[in-house]
Design a protein around this motif. Structure first.
Motif, PDB file in Angstrom:
ATOM      1  N   SER A 112       0.837  -1.302  -0.223  1.00 59.15           N
ATOM      2  CA  SER A 112      -0.085   0.007  -0.085  1.00 59.15           C
ATOM      3  C   SER A 112       0.812   1.401  -0.090  1.00 59.15           C
ATOM      4  O   SER A 112       1.791   1.370   0.861  1.00 59.15           O
ATOM      5  CB  SER A 112      -0.925  -0.043   1.287  1.00 59.15           C
ATOM      6  OG  SER A 112      -1.566   1.337   1.373  1.00 59.15           O
ATOM      7  N   PRO A 113       0.606   2.127  -0.985  1.00 61.78           N
ATOM      8  CA  PRO A 113       1.631   3.312  -0.917  1.00 61.78           C
ATOM      9  C   PRO A 113       1.316   4.381   0.029  1.00 61.78           C
ATOM     10  O   PRO A 113       0.357   4.661   0.560  1.00 61.78           O
ATOM     11  CB  PRO A 113       1.109   3.904  -2.357  1.00 61.78           C
ATOM     12  CG  PRO A 113      -0.129   3.460  -2.707  1.00 61.78           C
ATOM     13  CD  PRO A 113       0.011   2.130  -2.127  1.00 61.78           C
ATOM     14  N   ARG A 114       2.481   4.781   0.716  1.00 63.98           N
ATOM     15  CA  ARG A 114       2.293   5.935   1.621  1.00 63.98           C
ATOM     16  C   ARG A 114       2.557   7.282   1.315  1.00 63.98           C
ATOM     17  O   ARG A 114       3.407   7.272   0.232  1.00 63.98           O
ATOM     18  CB  ARG A 114       3.108   5.359   2.769  1.00 63.98           C
ATOM     19  CG  ARG A 114       2.788   4.070   3.572  1.00 63.98           C
ATOM     20  CD  ARG A 114       1.387   4.341   4.357  1.00 63.98           C
ATOM     21  NE  ARG A 114       1.015   3.389   5.105  1.00 63.98           N
ATOM     22  CZ  ARG A 114       0.288   2.248   4.768  1.00 63.98           C
ATOM     23  NH1 ARG A 114      -0.135   2.173   3.630  1.00 63.98           N
ATOM     24  NH2 ARG A 114      -0.012   1.225   5.747  1.00 63.98           N
ATOM     25  N   LEU A 115       1.844   8.284   1.961  1.00 61.71           N
ATOM     26  CA  LEU A 115       2.232   9.741   1.309  1.00 61.71           C
ATOM     27  C   LEU A 115       2.464  10.504   2.607  1.00 61.71           C
ATOM     28  O   LEU A 115       1.285  10.519   3.310  1.00 61.71           O
ATOM     29  CB  LEU A 115       1.159  10.067   0.129  1.00 61.71           C
ATOM     30  CG  LEU A 115       1.028  11.682  -0.028  1.00 61.71           C
ATOM     31  CD1 LEU A 115       2.386  11.751  -0.545  1.00 61.71           C
ATOM     32  CD2 LEU A 115      -0.156  11.952  -0.721  1.00 61.71           C
ATOM     33  N   LYS A 116       3.357  11.360   2.563  1.00 63.57           N
ATOM     34  CA  LYS A 116       3.348  12.459   3.594  1.00 63.57           C
ATOM     35  C   LYS A 116       2.753  13.534   3.225  1.00 63.57           C
ATOM     36  O   LYS A 116       3.424  14.179   2.027  1.00 63.57           O
ATOM     37  CB  LYS A 116       4.885  12.689   4.254  1.00 63.57           C
ATOM     38  CG  LYS A 116       4.943  13.852   5.170  1.00 63.57           C
ATOM     39  CD  LYS A 116       6.424  14.118   5.637  1.00 63.57           C
ATOM     40  CE  LYS A 116       6.551  15.256   6.535  1.00 63.57           C
ATOM     41  NZ  LYS A 116       7.836  15.567   7.072  1.00 63.57           N
ATOM     42  N   VAL A 117       1.674  14.191   3.754  1.00 60.56           N
ATOM     43  CA  VAL A 117       1.092  15.433   3.358  1.00 60.56           C
ATOM     44  C   VAL A 117       1.325  16.463   4.225  1.00 60.56           C
ATOM     45  O   VAL A 117       1.084  16.166   5.399  1.00 60.56           O
ATOM     46  CB  VAL A 117      -0.442  15.134   3.072  1.00 60.56           C
ATOM     47  CG1 VAL A 117      -0.960  16.407   2.774  1.00 60.56           C
ATOM     48  CG2 VAL A 117      -0.633  13.890   2.028  1.00 60.56           C
ATOM     49  N   THR A 118       1.865  17.762   3.841  1.00 55.12           N
ATOM     50  CA  THR A 118       1.926  18.593   4.921  1.00 55.12           C
ATOM     51  C   THR A 118       1.809  20.033   4.404  1.00 55.12           C
ATOM     52  O   THR A 118       1.507  20.166   3.194  1.00 55.12           O
ATOM     53  CB  THR A 118       3.443  18.649   5.150  1.00 55.12           C
ATOM     54  OG1 THR A 118       3.859  19.625   5.973  1.00 55.12           O
ATOM     55  CG2 THR A 118       4.448  18.601   4.104  1.00 55.12           C
ATOM     56  N   GLU A 119       1.398  20.938   5.113  1.00 58.99           N
ATOM     57  CA  GLU A 119       1.266  22.122   4.750  1.00 58.99           C
ATOM     58  C   GLU A 119       2.385  22.891   3.907  1.00 58.99           C
ATOM     59  O   GLU A 119       2.354  23.897   3.099  1.00 58.99           O
ATOM     60  CB  GLU A 119       0.768  23.228   5.746  1.00 58.99           C
ATOM     61  CG  GLU A 119      -0.431  22.840   6.462  1.00 58.99           C
ATOM     62  CD  GLU A 119      -0.593  23.800   7.682  1.00 58.99           C
ATOM     63  OE1 GLU A 119       0.270  24.672   7.823  1.00 58.99           O
ATOM     64  OE2 GLU A 119      -1.765  23.600   8.235  1.00 58.99           O
ATOM     65  N   ASP A 120       3.705  22.496   4.063  1.00 59.92           N
ATOM     66  CA  ASP A 120       4.873  22.802   3.430  1.00 59.92           C
ATOM     67  C   ASP A 120       4.988  21.730   2.115  1.00 59.92           C
ATOM     68  O   ASP A 120       5.274  20.609   2.011  1.00 59.92           O
ATOM     69  CB  ASP A 120       6.139  22.653   4.525  1.00 59.92           C
ATOM     70  CG  ASP A 120       7.457  23.155   3.687  1.00 59.92           C
ATOM     71  OD1 ASP A 120       7.235  23.194   2.330  1.00 59.92           O
ATOM     72  OD2 ASP A 120       8.218  23.188   4.150  1.00 59.92           O
TER      73      ASP A 120
END
Length: 543
Positions: A408-416
């Motif tokens: 399962s792909p993982r993604l870090k989502v951030t305001e930056d």
């Protein structure tokens, strides 16, 4: 790292012995415990190591440190003493079975893909791709970053110095005394060699890595002499003779002739400096180099050097050069070369006009650039502080991010937005244009078909909001290769010289617009439509 010392040598410090499994941050172990307690420690996972911006405000970097990463992984395991120490720093409530499990941990299920060491690499493109059990590859993070960050940064820094100096000038790394500790000094010598330097002053680096070493005398040697009476012995056997010659007398004879030719009063010549030169020449008649700037270069250093060099020539020896460590290096080099040509012609010694001129003196990228813009007669440049400490940028800023767990792909989502990661296990392809230059690094998902030469490809540039673009590559190269498969190195590793040659070949293939050290054109890094859609879907799902 971890090279054995010579027989009878003092034992290396603990951080250079055996496994470096504890050379990491504590939070790696606290996360490992969390994975273990929740039963997730053996889940298949993947991390990518990359940097977000190219260093030194340039458009490229050189990858370095891969061989040391592989050596670290092959040795990765915890000793009894390691486990006992971890038990002492963890809370008393920690389950003992966790430490028993750590005793069994190694990298036997870890696989690593990477670009060949010494390759030109770009921002956001994985330098290392690491697969294996989640707990294990989490524990590897800090050490892998440590081994890649500085190695790649200092190799890139060296490459920039080489680009400024041009291909013909010799470059010597001489930064050990200014480096960040012994390992920093050794790493600097090793990876500046990869980046394009020819020599190092670091003797241990020469022994460990086979880098050519250079060095003669410092000002202290010159200053230790005050008169010609201190020259002992004063005789030298000619190169092709048997009977010793009064070398000091011969030098004094030549000094009179040189001073007369150059119209320099004999009384301006420092006798202590002359004594030092004579003594060193008698000691190393085939390796004599004069350090010219202890006193006045043109009124003392030059006539003293020429007298000793011409006396050596009379006995069949040839000097290896001169060195300057202060003043206007470009201007002095031109004046010195003029003197060498004058002496060469007047005394009929043809090789003398080409005596190599070496310089040092806190050389930075900026003043090396200034030197290159001026007319100069410099043959070799010694660089120390600004090379090994990377004063223009102290860290490459590599990061190590989770991209997949259990398929399962993982993604870090951030305001930056710059810190948003690219999900999924990927393949990296380098696309080449019709001019024979690499023009784009294209990332695809692992199971996507590869791009093909002559076929149009849709792409989305990483980190932009631009619409899709199209490119038709003239050639396609798969960049990352599998170097470690289930804990075993699975292809031959190049020697340091081969890595250095690959680095220079990679730089030579790069478009000049991307090699400029100022105002370089940004190299294109892009993703396929499938990877772009996955990124958008995961971003929407996280909102």
């Amino acid at each position: 790292m971890g090279e054995p010392g010579p027989p009878g040598a003092e034992a290396p410090p603990p951080w250079r012995r055996g496994s470096l499994a504890l050379l990491t941050d504590l939070y790696q172990f606290t996360m490992a415990y969390g994975y273990w307690r929740s039963g997730r420690h053996r889940e298949a996972a993947a991390f990518e190591l990359f940097f977000r911006r190219c260093p030194f405000q340039g458009a490229f970097a050189l990858s370095a440190g891969l061989a040391e990463c592989l050596a670290f992984l092959r040795a990765f395991r915890f000793s009894t003493a390691d486990i006992e120490y971890l038990e002492s720093v963890f809370p008393a409530t920690t389950e003992k079975a966790f430490f028993d499990y750590l005793r069994t941990v190694d990298a036997s299920e870890v696989s690593v893909s990477a670009a060949p060491e010494g390759s030109v690499v770009f921002a956001r493109v994985p330098v290392l791709q690491v697969k294996g059990p989640l707990l294990v590859i989490q524990l590897l993070e800090t050490t892998l970053l440590c081994l890649v960050n500085y190695a790649s940064l200092v190799a890139t820094n060296a490459a920039r110095f080489r680009l400024i100096a041009g291909p013909d000038k010799k470059l010597m790394e001489m930064g050990l005394r200014r480096a960040q500790g012994p390992d920093g000094g050794l790493s600097a010598s090793k990876y500046t060699y990869v980046g394009g330097f020819d020599f190092t002053s670091n003797v241990l680096a020469g022994k460990l890595y086979g880098i050519p070493v250079r060095g003669t005398v410092a000002h202290s040697y010159i200053l230790s002499f005050t008169s010609l009476a201190e020259v002992n012995p004063r005789t030298l056997i000619p190169r092709h003779g048997k009977e010793p010659v009064d070398f000091l007398f011969l030098v004094e004879t030549w000094l009179s002739r040189v001073c007369q030719l150059l119209q320099i009063p004999l009384e301006t010549v420092n006798r202590g400096e002359l004594a030092a030169f004579v003594s060193y020449a008698i000691t190393f008649p085939q390796n004599f180099q004069g350090l010219l700037d202890t006193f006045c270069v043109m009124k003392s250093g030059i006539p003293n050097f020429c007298a000793v060099a011409l006396a050596l020539n009379e006995l069949g020896y040839r000097v290896i050069g001169v060195r300057l460590d202060s003043g206007d290096l470009a201007k002095q080099s031109v004046e010195i070369r003029r003197v060498f040509r004058t002496c060469s012609k007047h005394f009929q010694v043809p090789w003398f006009e080409a005596v190599p001129i070496a310089v040092s003196n806190d050389v930075s990228e900026e003043n090396l650039w200034e030197l290159s813009q001026e007319g100069n007669e410099i043959d070799m440049i010694g660089v120390g502080t600004h090379l090994v400490t990377c004063t223009l940028q102290p860290s490459l800023g590599c990061v190590y991010k989770l991209v997949e767990v259990n398929g399962s792909p993982r993604l870090k989502v951030t305001e930056d937005k710059e810190k948003t990661t690219l999900p999924g296990i990927k393949r990296v392809y380098r696309l080449w244009d019709a001019g024979g230059f690499p023009c784009m690094d294209l990332m695809t998902l692992e199971k996507e078909p590869p791009p093909r030469a002559g076929q149009e490809v849709d792409f989305w540039l990483v980190g932009t909001t631009q619409e899709a673009g199209k490119v038709t590559p003239s050639a396609v190269e798969m960049l990352n290769r599998v170097y470690l498969k289930d804990g075993q190195v699975c292809q031959p590793l190049p020697s340091l010289v081969e890595i250095k040659d690959h680095a220079q070949a990679s730089l030579n293939k790069l478009n000049p617009a991307h090699k400029r050290l100022k105002d370089a054109e940004t190299y294109k890094v892009a993703v396929t439509e499938k990877l772009h859609r996955l990124l958008l879907d995961l971003q929407r799902g996280s909102q």
